[in-house]
Design a protein around this motif. Structure first.
Motif, PDB file in Angstrom:
ATOM      1  N   ARG A  15       0.814  -1.225   0.000  1.00 12.67           N
ATOM      2  CA  ARG A  15       0.000   0.000   0.000  1.00 12.67           C
ATOM      3  C   ARG A  15       0.843   1.268   0.000  1.00 12.67           C
ATOM      4  NH1 ARG A  15      -4.898  -0.822  -1.883  1.00 12.67           N
ATOM      5  NH2 ARG A  15      -5.964  -2.550  -0.894  1.00 12.67           N
ATOM      6  N   LYS A  16       2.152   1.120  -0.134  1.00  8.65           N
ATOM      7  CA  LYS A  16       3.037   2.285  -0.122  1.00  8.65           C
ATOM      8  C   LYS A  16       3.422   2.684  -1.539  1.00  8.65           C
ATOM      9  CE  LYS A  16       4.789   1.462   4.461  1.00  8.65           C
ATOM     10  NZ  LYS A  16       5.894   1.040   5.282  1.00  8.65           N
ATOM     11  N   LYS A  17       3.756   3.973  -1.691  1.00  9.54           N
ATOM     12  CA  LYS A  17       4.188   4.503  -2.981  1.00  9.54           C
ATOM     13  C   LYS A  17       5.684   4.216  -3.164  1.00  9.54           C
ATOM     14  CE  LYS A  17       3.754   8.763  -5.665  1.00  9.54           C
ATOM     15  NZ  LYS A  17       2.969   8.324  -6.782  1.00  9.54           N
ATOM     16  N   SER A  18       6.034   3.715  -4.334  1.00  7.91           N
ATOM     17  CA  SER A  18       7.423   3.373  -4.629  1.00  7.91           C
ATOM     18  C   SER A  18       8.229   4.601  -5.020  1.00  7.91           C
ATOM     19  CB  SER A  18       7.480   2.347  -5.764  1.00  7.91           C
ATOM     20  OG  SER A  18       6.876   1.149  -5.362  1.00  7.91           O
ATOM     21  N   ARG A  19       9.538   4.522  -4.763  1.00  6.58           N
ATOM     22  CA  ARG A  19      10.450   5.622  -5.077  1.00  6.58           C
ATOM     23  C   ARG A  19      10.976   5.504  -6.506  1.00  6.58           C
ATOM     24  NH1 ARG A  19      11.743   3.540  -0.359  1.00  6.58           N
ATOM     25  NH2 ARG A  19      13.578   2.446  -1.159  1.00  6.58           N
ATOM     26  N   LYS A  20      11.188   6.653  -7.114  1.00 13.62           N
ATOM     27  CA  LYS A  20      11.779   6.706  -8.451  1.00 13.62           C
ATOM     28  C   LYS A  20      13.196   6.152  -8.404  1.00 13.62           C
ATOM     29  CE  LYS A  20      12.600   9.828 -12.272  1.00 13.62           C
ATOM     30  NZ  LYS A  20      12.622  11.188 -12.752  1.00 13.62           N
ATOM     31  N   ILE A  21      13.577   5.434  -9.438  1.00 13.09           N
ATOM     32  CA  ILE A  21      14.921   4.883  -9.542  1.00 13.09           C
ATOM     33  C   ILE A  21      15.821   5.935 -10.188  1.00 13.09           C
ATOM     34  CG2 ILE A  21      16.322   3.100 -10.661  1.00 13.09           C
ATOM     35  CD1 ILE A  21      13.765   1.285 -10.391  1.00 13.09           C
ATOM     36  N   GLU A  22      16.915   6.260  -9.511  1.00 10.17           N
ATOM     37  CA  GLU A  22      17.824   7.303  -9.986  1.00 10.17           C
ATOM     38  C   GLU A  22      18.986   6.745 -10.795  1.00 10.17           C
ATOM     39  OE1 GLU A  22      16.975  10.402  -9.725  1.00 10.17           O
ATOM     40  OE2 GLU A  22      15.339  10.119  -8.322  1.00 10.17           O
ATOM     41  N   ASN A  23      19.461   5.536 -10.447  1.00 10.08           N
ATOM     42  CA  ASN A  23      20.651   4.975 -11.089  1.00 10.08           C
ATOM     43  C   ASN A  23      20.404   3.549 -11.557  1.00 10.08           C
ATOM     44  OD1 ASN A  23      22.350   7.240 -10.398  1.00 10.08           O
ATOM     45  ND2 ASN A  23      22.353   6.460  -8.307  1.00 10.08           N
ATOM     46  N   ILE A  24      20.893   3.242 -12.729  1.00  6.46           N
ATOM     47  CA  ILE A  24      20.884   1.864 -13.207  1.00  6.46           C
ATOM     48  C   ILE A  24      22.249   1.277 -12.859  1.00  6.46           C
ATOM     49  CG2 ILE A  24      20.754   0.361 -15.222  1.00  6.46           C
ATOM     50  CD1 ILE A  24      18.938   2.466 -16.509  1.00  6.46           C
ATOM     51  N   ASN A  25      22.235   0.273 -11.991  1.00 12.90           N
ATOM     52  CA  ASN A  25      23.483  -0.361 -11.577  1.00 12.90           C
ATOM     53  C   ASN A  25      23.282  -1.881 -11.535  1.00 12.90           C
ATOM     54  OD1 ASN A  25      22.045  -0.825  -9.162  1.00 12.90           O
ATOM     55  ND2 ASN A  25      22.834   1.061  -8.253  1.00 12.90           N
ATOM     56  N   ASP A  26      24.348  -2.600 -11.178  1.00 15.29           N
ATOM     57  CA  ASP A  26      24.279  -4.059 -11.149  1.00 15.29           C
ATOM     58  C   ASP A  26      23.206  -4.562 -10.198  1.00 15.29           C
ATOM     59  OD1 ASP A  26      26.256  -4.259 -13.034  1.00 15.29           O
ATOM     60  OD2 ASP A  26      27.867  -4.652 -11.604  1.00 15.29           O
ATOM     61  N   ARG A  27      23.034  -3.866  -9.096  1.00 15.46           N
ATOM     62  CA  ARG A  27      22.030  -4.282  -8.109  1.00 15.46           C
ATOM     63  C   ARG A  27      20.615  -4.210  -8.704  1.00 15.46           C
ATOM     64  NH1 ARG A  27      22.004  -2.018  -1.929  1.00 15.46           N
ATOM     65  NH2 ARG A  27      20.157  -3.152  -1.319  1.00 15.46           N
ATOM     66  N   LEU A  28      20.345  -3.138  -9.438  1.00 20.78           N
ATOM     67  CA  LEU A  28      19.038  -2.991 -10.080  1.00 20.78           C
ATOM     68  C   LEU A  28      18.848  -4.057 -11.162  1.00 20.78           C
ATOM     69  CD1 LEU A  28      16.357  -1.505 -10.587  1.00 20.78           C
ATOM     70  CD2 LEU A  28      17.610  -0.032 -12.178  1.00 20.78           C
ATOM     71  N   LEU A  29      19.871  -4.294 -11.963  1.00 21.99           N
ATOM     72  CA  LEU A  29      19.760  -5.300 -13.025  1.00 21.99           C
ATOM     73  C   LEU A  29      19.520  -6.692 -12.441  1.00 21.99           C
ATOM     74  CD1 LEU A  29      22.574  -4.026 -15.424  1.00 21.99           C
ATOM     75  CD2 LEU A  29      20.105  -3.598 -15.550  1.00 21.99           C
ATOM     76  N   THR A  30      20.167  -6.998 -11.321  1.00 24.88           N
ATOM     77  CA  THR A  30      19.935  -8.273 -10.637  1.00 24.88           C
ATOM     78  C   THR A  30      18.501  -8.336 -10.123  1.00 24.88           C
ATOM     79  OG1 THR A  30      22.255  -8.492 -10.024  1.00 24.88           O
ATOM     80  CG2 THR A  30      20.668  -9.740  -8.705  1.00 24.88           C
ATOM     81  N   LEU A  31      18.020  -7.232  -9.550  1.00 24.41           N
ATOM     82  CA  LEU A  31      16.636  -7.176  -9.075  1.00 24.41           C
ATOM     83  C   LEU A  31      15.669  -7.485 -10.220  1.00 24.41           C
ATOM     84  CD1 LEU A  31      14.331  -6.431  -7.071  1.00 24.41           C
ATOM     85  CD2 LEU A  31      14.631  -4.057  -7.836  1.00 24.41           C
ATOM     86  N   LEU A  32      15.850  -6.848 -11.364  1.00 24.77           N
ATOM     87  CA  LEU A  32      14.953  -7.067 -12.507  1.00 24.77           C
ATOM     88  C   LEU A  32      15.013  -8.513 -12.986  1.00 24.77           C
ATOM     89  CD1 LEU A  32      15.626  -3.707 -14.337  1.00 24.77           C
ATOM     90  CD2 LEU A  32      13.414  -4.431 -13.427  1.00 24.77           C
ATOM     91  N   ASP A  33      16.210  -9.097 -13.028  1.00 27.54           N
ATOM     92  CA  ASP A  33      16.338 -10.511 -13.410  1.00 27.54           C
ATOM     93  C   ASP A  33      15.628 -11.415 -12.405  1.00 27.54           C
ATOM     94  OD1 ASP A  33      17.808  -9.919 -15.692  1.00 27.54           O
ATOM     95  OD2 ASP A  33      19.759 -10.305 -14.744  1.00 27.54           O
ATOM     96  N   ASP A  34      15.803 -11.124 -11.119  1.00 29.13           N
ATOM     97  CA  ASP A  34      15.134 -11.909 -10.082  1.00 29.13           C
ATOM     98  C   ASP A  34      13.613 -11.776 -10.188  1.00 29.13           C
ATOM     99  OD1 ASP A  34      17.656 -12.556  -9.163  1.00 29.13           O
ATOM    100  OD2 ASP A  34      17.500 -11.414  -7.293  1.00 29.13           O
TER     101      ASP A  34
END
Length: 149
Positions: A15-34
């Protein structure tokens, strides 16, 4: 890749509003793959980061044409309306009729940092609206059509 734990209706993170993503990094790419792996394991067609407890504006969708990874997606135009059945991985074993736009134009950033605009209708439009709602703490059950008496 890893399978992430789904969050279910009643979990406050949904029920919470998500934060805008500021940087594309390895952690984000891993999150998207997961997220893609988790969506496939659960037999879904879409998954938003809040559904695995992460309040970032990230969505993955696959309606049978291969996965789309969307960063900071936003609906910039919508036309018409369509009422159809929806379900949600965070609300297992339930479904309901929901009114959505028939056609949407969505702007997002891809994993390379490129701004993309897609204009679509049908199932992909519905899935985009459903997943973008998750980023704002909205569930499909909030939009159920009232049954006619």
């Amino acid at each position: 890749m890893a399978i992430r734990q789904l969050r279910f209706v009643g979990d406050p993170v949904l029920r919470k509003k998500s934060r805008k993503i500021e940087n594309i990094n390895d952690r984000l790419l891993t999150l998207l793959d997961d997220m893609v792996d988790t969506m496939y394991k659960e037999d879904g067609i879409g998954l938003a980061a809040p559904q695995i407890g992460i309040l970032k504006r990230a969505v993955v969708i696959d309606i049978g044409e291969g996965p789309i990874k969307l960063i900071n997606p936003e609906i910039i135009e919508q036309k018409g309306e369509s009422i159809d059945v929806e379900g949600c991985l965070s609300i297992p074993d339930e479904s309901g009729m929901v009114k959505r736009p028939e056609r949407v134009k969505v702007k997002y950033m891809d994993i390379n940092g490129e701004d993309i605009i897609i204009e679509t209708d049908g199932l992909l439009a519905r899935a985009l609206c459903h997943e973008i709602d998750h980023l704002d703490g909205v569930l499909y059950i909030d939009k159920l059509e009232k049954e006619e008496e």
